[in-house]
Design a protein around this motif. Structure first.
Motif, PDB file in Angstrom:
ATOM      1  N   GLY A  98       0.815  -1.204   0.000  1.00  0.00           N
ATOM      2  CA  GLY A  98       0.000   0.000   0.000  1.00  0.00           C
ATOM      3  C   GLY A  98       0.852   1.257   0.000  1.00  0.00           C
ATOM      4  O   GLY A  98       1.790   1.379   0.785  1.00  0.00           O
ATOM      5  N   PHE A  99       0.531   2.210  -0.883  1.00  0.00           N
ATOM      6  CA  PHE A  99       1.213   3.509  -0.847  1.00  0.00           C
ATOM      7  C   PHE A  99       0.539   4.406   0.179  1.00  0.00           C
ATOM      8  O   PHE A  99      -0.691   4.470   0.265  1.00  0.00           O
ATOM      9  N   ASN A 100       1.368   5.110   0.961  1.00  0.00           N
ATOM     10  CA  ASN A 100       0.884   6.071   1.941  1.00  0.00           C
ATOM     11  C   ASN A 100       1.654   7.378   1.794  1.00  0.00           C
ATOM     12  O   ASN A 100       2.840   7.363   1.435  1.00  0.00           O
ATOM     13  N   PRO A 101       1.017   8.521   2.083  1.00  0.00           N
ATOM     14  CA  PRO A 101       1.724   9.801   1.985  1.00  0.00           C
ATOM     15  C   PRO A 101       3.016   9.845   2.790  1.00  0.00           C
ATOM     16  O   PRO A 101       3.967  10.518   2.398  1.00  0.00           O
ATOM     17  N   ALA A 102       3.071   9.103   3.912  1.00  0.00           N
ATOM     18  CA  ALA A 102       4.292   9.096   4.714  1.00  0.00           C
ATOM     19  C   ALA A 102       5.472   8.516   3.946  1.00  0.00           C
ATOM     20  O   ALA A 102       6.623   8.859   4.220  1.00  0.00           O
ATOM     21  N   ASP A 103       5.192   7.638   2.968  1.00  0.00           N
ATOM     22  CA  ASP A 103       6.276   7.130   2.126  1.00  0.00           C
ATOM     23  C   ASP A 103       6.995   8.294   1.442  1.00  0.00           C
ATOM     24  O   ASP A 103       8.220   8.299   1.329  1.00  0.00           O
ATOM     25  N   GLY A 104       6.212   9.262   0.975  1.00  0.00           N
ATOM     26  CA  GLY A 104       6.806  10.430   0.339  1.00  0.00           C
ATOM     27  C   GLY A 104       7.556  11.305   1.318  1.00  0.00           C
ATOM     28  O   GLY A 104       8.602  11.872   0.988  1.00  0.00           O
ATOM     29  N   GLY A 105       7.031  11.423   2.531  1.00  0.00           N
ATOM     30  CA  GLY A 105       7.719  12.218   3.542  1.00  0.00           C
ATOM     31  C   GLY A 105       9.051  11.627   3.940  1.00  0.00           C
ATOM     32  O   GLY A 105      10.032  12.355   4.152  1.00  0.00           O
ATOM     33  N   ILE A 106       9.104  10.304   4.033  1.00  0.00           N
ATOM     34  CA  ILE A 106      10.362   9.636   4.360  1.00  0.00           C
ATOM     35  C   ILE A 106      11.360   9.827   3.212  1.00  0.00           C
ATOM     36  O   ILE A 106      12.529  10.136   3.428  1.00  0.00           O
ATOM     37  N   ARG A 107      10.883   9.628   1.984  1.00  0.00           N
ATOM     38  CA  ARG A 107      11.759   9.798   0.817  1.00  0.00           C
ATOM     39  C   ARG A 107      12.307  11.219   0.717  1.00  0.00           C
ATOM     40  O   ARG A 107      13.478  11.450   0.400  1.00  0.00           O
ATOM     41  N   GLY A 108      11.447  12.193   1.002  1.00  0.00           N
ATOM     42  CA  GLY A 108      11.852  13.587   0.887  1.00  0.00           C
ATOM     43  C   GLY A 108      12.600  14.120   2.093  1.00  0.00           C
ATOM     44  O   GLY A 108      13.132  15.233   2.048  1.00  0.00           O
ATOM     45  N   GLY A 109      12.644  13.359   3.185  1.00  0.00           N
ATOM     46  CA  GLY A 109      13.353  13.802   4.374  1.00  0.00           C
ATOM     47  C   GLY A 109      12.562  14.722   5.262  1.00  0.00           C
ATOM     48  O   GLY A 109      13.116  15.288   6.214  1.00  0.00           O
ATOM     49  N   THR A 110      11.262  14.868   5.001  1.00  0.00           N
ATOM     50  CA  THR A 110      10.450  15.763   5.827  1.00  0.00           C
ATOM     51  C   THR A 110       9.857  15.052   7.043  1.00  0.00           C
ATOM     52  O   THR A 110       9.349  15.717   7.942  1.00  0.00           O
ATOM     53  N   LEU A 111       9.901  13.743   7.051  1.00  0.00           N
ATOM     54  CA  LEU A 111       9.489  12.978   8.227  1.00  0.00           C
ATOM     55  C   LEU A 111      10.730  12.409   8.901  1.00  0.00           C
ATOM     56  O   LEU A 111      11.589  11.836   8.226  1.00  0.00           O
ATOM     57  N   PRO A 112      10.815  12.527  10.220  1.00  0.00           N
ATOM     58  CA  PRO A 112      12.055  12.177  10.932  1.00  0.00           C
ATOM     59  C   PRO A 112      12.208  10.680  11.196  1.00  0.00           C
ATOM     60  O   PRO A 112      12.331  10.242  12.340  1.00  0.00           O
ATOM     61  N   PRO A 140      14.752   7.745  10.478  1.00  0.00           N
ATOM     62  CA  PRO A 140      16.087   7.466   9.941  1.00  0.00           C
ATOM     63  C   PRO A 140      16.096   6.161   9.162  1.00  0.00           C
ATOM     64  O   PRO A 140      15.763   5.101   9.700  1.00  0.00           O
ATOM     65  N   VAL A 141      16.429   6.231   7.899  1.00  0.00           N
ATOM     66  CA  VAL A 141      16.485   5.032   7.064  1.00  0.00           C
ATOM     67  C   VAL A 141      17.883   4.897   6.478  1.00  0.00           C
ATOM     68  O   VAL A 141      18.555   5.887   6.190  1.00  0.00           O
ATOM     69  N   ALA A 142      18.310   3.645   6.330  1.00  0.00           N
ATOM     70  CA  ALA A 142      19.591   3.376   5.692  1.00  0.00           C
ATOM     71  C   ALA A 142      19.401   3.432   4.181  1.00  0.00           C
ATOM     72  O   ALA A 142      18.433   2.893   3.640  1.00  0.00           O
ATOM     73  N   LEU A 143      20.321   4.107   3.504  1.00  0.00           N
ATOM     74  CA  LEU A 143      20.231   4.233   2.047  1.00  0.00           C
ATOM     75  C   LEU A 143      21.121   3.200   1.378  1.00  0.00           C
ATOM     76  O   LEU A 143      22.209   2.899   1.871  1.00  0.00           O
ATOM     77  N   PRO A 144      20.703   2.652   0.248  1.00  0.00           N
ATOM     78  CA  PRO A 144      19.405   2.865  -0.408  1.00  0.00           C
ATOM     79  C   PRO A 144      18.262   2.237   0.381  1.00  0.00           C
ATOM     80  O   PRO A 144      18.456   1.254   1.097  1.00  0.00           O
ATOM     81  N   HIS A 145      17.069   2.812   0.217  1.00  0.00           N
ATOM     82  CA  HIS A 145      15.907   2.383   0.998  1.00  0.00           C
ATOM     83  C   HIS A 145      14.747   2.029   0.079  1.00  0.00           C
ATOM     84  O   HIS A 145      14.467   2.737  -0.892  1.00  0.00           O
ATOM     85  N   THR A 146      14.061   0.949   0.411  1.00  0.00           N
ATOM     86  CA  THR A 146      12.847   0.539  -0.293  1.00  0.00           C
ATOM     87  C   THR A 146      11.630   0.954   0.513  1.00  0.00           C
ATOM     88  O   THR A 146      11.491   0.549   1.667  1.00  0.00           O
TER      89      THR A 146
END
Length: 311
Positions: A38-52, A54-60
């Motif tokens: 499922g796509f969620n708006p938070a996916d975009g926030g994580i990708r864009g760095g606007t949601l705090p 921390p993800v290891a890159l590259p990230h799925t």
């Protein structure tokens, strides 16, 4: 396997489909052959760095998953190869926008027995958001009146269904485009928020106000007047405070969704007995993930999108 990933934070254009190795499940984990994510708006926030987060890159991305278990790690009980499961995965680990994902077994529950497994990916985090807002936070009770602002969205359609199932009188705001879906979800009254003041469209006071829409803070504060003394205001809009009215005993609280397998299993049971309908409107393949993120960023994404890795 193929996986949608971003190697750096940024706009939707940083997403690409990579060929990566299939991971083996570790202790307490299973591997899932993904049917849908499922796509969620938070996916975009994580990708864009606007949601705090921390993800290891590259990230799925893709923390809502539906699929079939195809490998089991050490220490996992009660799971078998071929089990159909769904889950709300950690937002910091690699997600399900891939052909396979490894996940903790204890985050997963049996998928609904009815409906398509692909579409079941539209259930976990959004239905949990609605459940936790209505019952964990606001304590909605049978016979109460609730106003749901933004009922035409994916969380809103679940919130309307769950509130109605609980025996509440549901007043929902919607545009003409989403009115039919909100009525089908069970709303007792629908207020067209594009045609005038929501305050003028609501008669008697409500016990609970649930806001799921990106409205202006001033408008949100004004809506608190619709809540009766001792009522509750709850919101999923974490970027602004949730107002209340201390003088009248109206409490305000923001809901931050959490993974809760017990609650998710209950939601699945409601799907299976016909009390809750899964809300999924469109399926896209991995190659379209970037365009889905772009549409969400532009505010033009409509309905609940499910990523289908094998499409």
């Amino acid at each position: 396997m193929k996986a949608a990933r971003f190697h750096q934070l940024g706009g939707p254009e940083v997403l690409r489909v990579d060929e990566v190795e299939v991971s083996e499940p570790g202790e307490g984990q299973v591997r899932i052959r993904v049917a849908g994510a499922g796509f969620n708006p938070a996916d975009g926030g994580i990708r864009g760095g606007t949601l705090p987060f921390p993800v290891a890159l590259p990230h799925t991305p893709g923390y809502d998953v539906a699929g079939t278990i195809d490998a089991i790690g050490v220490g996992v009980d009660g799971r078998a190869i071929g089990d159909r499961v769904i889950g709300f995965l950690s937002m910091t680990d690699d997600g399900a926008d891939a052909e396979y994902v490894v996940a903790p077994a204890d985050l997963l529950v049996a998928a609904p027995a009815v409906g398509d497994l692909v579409d079941a990916a539209a259930l976990p985090s959004v239905a949990l958001t609605a459940w936790q807002a209505l019952f964990d936070v606001a304590g909605l009770q049978k016979g109460q009146r609730i106003l749901i602002v933004g009922a035409g969205g994916t969380v809103g359609e679940y919130a309307v269904q769950l509130a109605k199932h609980a025996g509440a009188f549901v007043i929902a705001t919607a545009s003409p485009r989403s009115r039919a879906a909100v009525e089908a979800a069970g709303a007792d009254e629908v207020v067209d928020h594009t045609g005038g003041s929501v305050r003028d469209g609501v008669g008697a006071p409500v016990d609970v106000l649930l806001n799921l829409a990106p409205i202006e803070p001033e408008e949100f504060a004004a809506l608190v007047s619709l809540v009766g003394d001792g009522g509750f205001v709850v919101s999923s809009t974490a970027w602004m405070p949730t107002p209340g009215d201390e003088g009248r005993g109206v409490r305000g609280e923001t809901v931050y969704v959490r993974s809760d397998p017990e609650q998710l299993a209950h939601l699945v049971a409601l799907v299976d007995d016909g009390s809750l309908r899964v809300v999924a409107s469109r399926r896209v393949g991995l190659e379209e993930v970037a365009s889905v993120h772009a549409a969400a960023a532009a505010g033009t994404l409509r309905g609940k999108v499910v990523i289908v890795p094998s499409a």
